[in-house]
Scaffold this motif. Structure first.
Motif, PDB file in Angstrom:
ATOM      1  N   ALA A   1       0.834  -1.209   0.000  1.00 41.29           N
ATOM      2  CA  ALA A   1       0.000   0.000   0.000  1.00 41.29           C
ATOM      3  C   ALA A   1       0.863   1.250   0.000  1.00 41.29           C
ATOM      4  CB  ALA A   1      -0.924  -0.011   1.224  1.00 41.29           C
ATOM      5  N   GLY A   2       1.934   1.252   0.786  1.00 34.79           N
ATOM      6  CA  GLY A   2       2.829   2.405   0.837  1.00 34.79           C
ATOM      7  C   GLY A   2       3.500   2.662  -0.496  1.00 34.79           C
ATOM      8  N   THR A   3       3.906   1.585  -1.188  1.00 37.65           N
ATOM      9  CA  THR A   3       4.539   1.745  -2.501  1.00 37.65           C
ATOM     10  C   THR A   3       3.574   2.361  -3.502  1.00 37.65           C
ATOM     11  OG1 THR A   3       5.952  -0.202  -2.102  1.00 37.65           O
ATOM     12  CG2 THR A   3       5.702   0.527  -4.376  1.00 37.65           C
ATOM     13  N   VAL A   4       2.349   1.850  -3.540  1.00 42.00           N
ATOM     14  CA  VAL A   4       1.359   2.345  -4.493  1.00 42.00           C
ATOM     15  C   VAL A   4       0.980   3.789  -4.191  1.00 42.00           C
ATOM     16  CG1 VAL A   4      -1.002   2.060  -5.351  1.00 42.00           C
ATOM     17  CG2 VAL A   4       0.450   0.048  -4.962  1.00 42.00           C
ATOM     18  N   LEU A   5       0.708   4.092  -2.923  1.00 38.97           N
ATOM     19  CA  LEU A   5       0.297   5.440  -2.544  1.00 38.97           C
ATOM     20  C   LEU A   5       1.395   6.453  -2.826  1.00 38.97           C
ATOM     21  CD1 LEU A   5      -1.750   7.339  -1.252  1.00 38.97           C
ATOM     22  CD2 LEU A   5      -0.803   6.736   0.998  1.00 38.97           C
ATOM     23  N   ALA A   6       2.640   6.143  -2.413  1.00 35.19           N
ATOM     24  CA  ALA A   6       3.745   7.065  -2.647  1.00 35.19           C
ATOM     25  C   ALA A   6       4.010   7.225  -4.140  1.00 35.19           C
ATOM     26  CB  ALA A   6       5.004   6.566  -1.935  1.00 35.19           C
ATOM     27  N   GLY A   7       3.823   6.129  -4.905  1.00 36.41           N
ATOM     28  CA  GLY A   7       4.022   6.209  -6.348  1.00 36.41           C
ATOM     29  C   GLY A   7       3.010   7.125  -7.020  1.00 36.41           C
ATOM     30  N   VAL A   8       1.754   7.025  -6.620  1.00 33.90           N
ATOM     31  CA  VAL A   8       0.709   7.878  -7.198  1.00 33.90           C
ATOM     32  C   VAL A   8       0.948   9.349  -6.848  1.00 33.90           C
ATOM     33  CG1 VAL A   8      -1.753   8.428  -7.099  1.00 33.90           C
ATOM     34  CG2 VAL A   8      -1.016   6.032  -7.253  1.00 33.90           C
ATOM     35  N   LEU A   9       1.267   9.599  -5.576  1.00 35.06           N
ATOM     36  CA  LEU A   9       1.552  10.972  -5.161  1.00 35.06           C
ATOM     37  C   LEU A   9       2.778  11.521  -5.866  1.00 35.06           C
ATOM     38  CD1 LEU A   9       0.853  10.713  -1.307  1.00 35.06           C
ATOM     39  CD2 LEU A   9      -0.583  11.801  -3.066  1.00 35.06           C
ATOM     40  N   PHE A  10       3.772  10.651  -6.118  1.00 32.78           N
ATOM     41  CA  PHE A  10       4.981  11.087  -6.814  1.00 32.78           C
ATOM     42  C   PHE A  10       4.653  11.560  -8.225  1.00 32.78           C
ATOM     43  CE2 PHE A  10       8.454   9.860  -9.729  1.00 32.78           C
ATOM     44  CZ  PHE A  10       9.431  10.731  -9.277  1.00 32.78           C
ATOM     45  N   VAL A  11       3.838  10.795  -8.946  1.00 34.54           N
ATOM     46  CA  VAL A  11       3.465  11.179 -10.308  1.00 34.54           C
ATOM     47  C   VAL A  11       2.710  12.508 -10.299  1.00 34.54           C
ATOM     48  CG1 VAL A  11       2.037  10.555 -12.300  1.00 34.54           C
ATOM     49  CG2 VAL A  11       3.430   8.807 -11.159  1.00 34.54           C
TER      50      VAL A  11
ATOM     51  N   ILE B   1      12.390  15.623 -10.466  1.00 31.25           N
ATOM     52  CA  ILE B   1      13.538  14.730 -10.365  1.00 31.25           C
ATOM     53  C   ILE B   1      13.484  13.636 -11.423  1.00 31.25           C
ATOM     54  CG2 ILE B   1      12.428  13.217  -8.674  1.00 31.25           C
ATOM     55  CD1 ILE B   1      15.125  12.869  -7.346  1.00 31.25           C
ATOM     56  N   MET B   2      12.274  13.270 -11.842  1.00 34.88           N
ATOM     57  CA  MET B   2      12.085  12.302 -12.919  1.00 34.88           C
ATOM     58  C   MET B   2      10.991  12.849 -13.839  1.00 34.88           C
ATOM     59  SD  MET B   2      11.341   8.185 -12.615  1.00 34.88           S
ATOM     60  CE  MET B   2      12.729   7.918 -11.499  1.00 34.88           C
ATOM     61  N   PRO B   3      11.355  13.727 -14.761  1.00 35.25           N
ATOM     62  CA  PRO B   3      10.358  14.398 -15.603  1.00 35.25           C
ATOM     63  C   PRO B   3       9.497  13.400 -16.364  1.00 35.25           C
ATOM     64  CG  PRO B   3      12.536  15.384 -15.884  1.00 35.25           C
ATOM     65  CD  PRO B   3      12.733  14.138 -15.093  1.00 35.25           C
ATOM     66  N   LEU B   4       8.191  13.635 -16.347  1.00 29.56           N
ATOM     67  CA  LEU B   4       7.280  12.708 -17.009  1.00 29.56           C
ATOM     68  C   LEU B   4       7.420  12.734 -18.525  1.00 29.56           C
ATOM     69  CD1 LEU B   4       4.054  13.165 -14.850  1.00 29.56           C
ATOM     70  CD2 LEU B   4       5.939  11.536 -14.557  1.00 29.56           C
ATOM     71  N   HIS B   5       7.984  13.827 -19.071  1.00 31.49           N
ATOM     72  CA  HIS B   5       8.138  13.864 -20.527  1.00 31.49           C
ATOM     73  C   HIS B   5       9.168  12.842 -21.021  1.00 31.49           C
ATOM     74  CE1 HIS B   5      11.635  16.587 -19.661  1.00 31.49           C
ATOM     75  NE2 HIS B   5      12.132  15.944 -20.695  1.00 31.49           N
ATOM     76  N   LEU B   6      10.010  12.343 -20.115  1.00 34.23           N
ATOM     77  CA  LEU B   6      10.937  11.281 -20.513  1.00 34.23           C
ATOM     78  C   LEU B   6      10.169  10.081 -21.046  1.00 34.23           C
ATOM     79  CD1 LEU B   6      13.492  11.198 -17.516  1.00 34.23           C
ATOM     80  CD2 LEU B   6      13.790  12.319 -19.731  1.00 34.23           C
ATOM     81  N   PHE B   7       9.037   9.793 -20.414  1.00 31.29           N
ATOM     82  CA  PHE B   7       8.268   8.610 -20.781  1.00 31.29           C
ATOM     83  C   PHE B   7       7.456   8.814 -22.057  1.00 31.29           C
ATOM     84  CE2 PHE B   7       9.078   8.530 -16.263  1.00 31.29           C
ATOM     85  CZ  PHE B   7       9.539   7.245 -16.069  1.00 31.29           C
ATOM     86  N   ARG B   8       7.456  10.053 -22.575  1.00 27.74           N
ATOM     87  CA  ARG B   8       6.819  10.283 -23.872  1.00 27.74           C
ATOM     88  C   ARG B   8       7.786  10.036 -25.024  1.00 27.74           C
ATOM     89  NH1 ARG B   8       4.228  14.557 -20.886  1.00 27.74           N
ATOM     90  NH2 ARG B   8       5.741  16.107 -21.588  1.00 27.74           N
ATOM     91  N   ASP B   9       9.060   9.835 -24.685  1.00 19.98           N
ATOM     92  CA  ASP B   9      10.037   9.500 -25.709  1.00 19.98           C
ATOM     93  C   ASP B   9       9.976   7.991 -25.969  1.00 19.98           C
ATOM     94  OD1 ASP B   9      12.801  10.507 -27.117  1.00 19.98           O
ATOM     95  OD2 ASP B   9      13.026   8.469 -26.352  1.00 19.98           O
TER      96      ASP B   9
END
Length: 526
Positions: free
Chosen positions: A252-262, A272-280
């Motif tokens: 639960a902690g992994t999923v919650l922190a991951g969603v909040l991170f995005v 720190i990890m730009p989401l536009h990287l994943f559009r490449d």
């Protein structure tokens, strides 16, 4: 000489006229980077053979797992942080600082009077170690164009292969001769050499003149998600049952922190990890394939040495030596692949073939039996080494070629972060499937009269199994073989998914110059 290169421009004649001096300096820089790569990669493997002696001497068997977990956790958390900060403020100072942190952790570990201090030393080492690998790869991108970078990346992959064999052997030798603490102390002279090399020869682009806006919230959430995930993969199925409250809480902690991170990264000024990287397209495909390769590679390698000890009856050192075919093949093919890329400029087909070869190797490993000659098993391992050598470093090069120098650290770190996550997942998945199947097989096959002799699967060590009567030993070895080999077969479809992903990679021309939007310092020595 200083050459100003604007964004999107190509280097001009004056820049190429300094090529001989730059090449000499690059070789000196590269030698220093190899020392730091050796430090980081050796430290991931050197304690494998020394750990039983260490925890026995420090009376800390109950905390043995944390000696490894502390390092992995700290290095995983800091991977993307080093990558982003390097792009924002420059890599030279960070690089020297990471080496310094690693050396401090080595001193703490070398002087550790008990397990608490040893684990603390390993954690500090991890804080530095997370930067050594990433910054070394990013620094090469700062000084070597992508077209020429393949041969350097290939040698870096070779260093990783060498350390994978040398680490356990050195750890065993230190433990049996001058003492395990030298596994820490050896880092001091090597670290000093790396720092001197960086100070004397490393000339990198200066960071942004403006004050960087750090993504503190993103760093914190990523650290929480990484911590939960690493602890989940470390404890799940071993320390705690998969359905225990602790493991469910970590999920639960992994999923919650991951969603909040995005959500945080979508609003951050300097994520720190730009989401536009994943559009490449190439980044997304190679990162997905790298995660799968991490699962397959570390899932297989985590249990092969123990398998060799159990089935062939060799000791830990000899089991490490039997892994040499894998690492030798990885070393040779990594260097040769890098040379091919640098000379031809073509790279797309290599990781496709390499990943397919990894799938073939896993298929071959799934056919192992206790009666299989050792030399054939070593050939299977060599096949895996060939596949890994053709793919691992090339995937990093593809990522770096997809982004400008100003983002190469962030992109490289993000790609390596997911590969590290794949390694943790692979070890956990294989371990869980293997232990579950082994327990089931032993319950089915072990005669009731042998129960008191075996003492349960938790008490099995290679030495204890080899000392049992042949009838009981053959049952245990057979169960061990039949529990592990199907797991290799389960991973083959997963690797085929990685092959399919890599088929869709677009082969962009490798840059022959380094394009910057900031003023670089001279690459010549002073």
């Amino acid at each position: 000489m200083t050459t100003t290169v604007s964004a999107g421009a190509r280097t001009t004649a004056p820049a190429s006229s300094s090529a001989p001096a730059s090449r000499r300096n690059i070789l000196l820089v590269f030698a220093g980077l190899m020392v730091t790569m050796l430090l980081a990669s050796l430290d991931q493997t050197i304690f494998g053979t020394a750990l039983p002696t260490i925890v026995g001497e420090l009376n800390g068997v109950d905390h043995m797992l944390w000696v490894t977990t502390a390092y992995v956790l700290a290095s995983t958390i800091t991977l993307p942080i080093y990558g982003k900060l390097g792009d924002l403020i420059g890599r030279k100072g960070l690089f020297i600082g990471a080496i310094g942190l690693f050396m401090i952790g080595s001193v703490v570990g070398g002087l550790a009077p008990d397990m608490t201090w040893l684990i603390l030393g390993r954690a500090v080492q991890g804080l530095g170690g997370g930067g050594l690998m990433i910054l070394s790869q990013a620094i090469i991108a700062d000084v070597v164009p992508a077209r020429e970078r393949g041969k350097y990346m290939g040698i870096m992959g070779g260093v990783f292969a060498l350390s994978s064999v040398a680490g356990p052997l050195l750890g065993g030798w230190f433990t049996d001769s001058i003492g395990w603490r030298w596994a820490f102390w050896m880092n001091i002279p090597l670290g000093l050499l790396a720092i001197v090399s960086a100070v004397a020869f490393l000339r990198l682009p200066k960071g942004a003149q403006r004050k960087p806006r750090l993504d503190v919230a993103g760093m914190g959430l990523l650290a929480i998600a990484s911590t939960c995930l690493v602890l989940l993969t470390t404890w799940g199925g071993t320390t705690y049952d998969w359905n225990s409250p602790v493991i469910l809480g970590l999920i639960a902690g992994t999923v919650l922190a991951g969603v909040l991170f995005v959500m945080t990264e979508r609003r951050a000024a300097e994520p720190i990890m730009p989401l536009h990287l994943f559009r490449d397209r190439n980044f997304l495909l190679t990162t997905g394939a790298g995660l799968i390769i991490g699962i397959a590679m570390f899932g297989a390698l985590a249990y092969l040495p123990t398998y060799l000890q159990m089935v062939t009856g060799v000791n830990a050192t000899d089991a490490g030596l039997l892994m040499i075919p894998l690492m030798a093949a990885l070393l040779v093919t990594s260097i040769v692949s890098g040379q091919i890329v640098s000379r031809t400029g073509r790279y797309r087909v290599l990781p496709i073939i390499g990943t397919a070869v990894v799938g073939v190797a896993l298929l071959l490993l799934s056919t192992m039996t206790p009666a299989l000659p050792v030399w054939i098993l070593c050939c299977f391992l060599a096949v895996m080494g060939i596949g890994l050598g053709m793919s691992m470093q090339i995937l990093i090069l593809i990522v770096q070629n997809s982004f400008p120098v100003s983002e190469v650290g962030t992109a490289t770190a993000s790609n390596n972060y997911f590969r590290q996550i794949g390694a943790s997942l692979g070890t956990a998945i294989v371990g869980s499937l293997f232990v579950s199947k082994l327990t089931s097989l032993l319950a089915e096959r072990m005669p009731a009269s042998a129960g008191s002799v075996a003492g349960g699967s938790n008490s099995f060590t290679p030495a204890a199994v080899n000392a049992l009567p042949d009838a009981v030993r053959n049952i245990i070895v057979g169960a061990y073989n039949d529990a592990l080999t199907p797991v290799f077969l389960y991973m083959v479809p997963l690797v085929l998914v990685a092959v399919v992903l890599l088929v869709f990679v677009k082969e962009k021309p490798l840059a022959t110059t380094i394009e910057r939007d900031i003023l670089p310092e001279s690459l010549e020595t002073v």
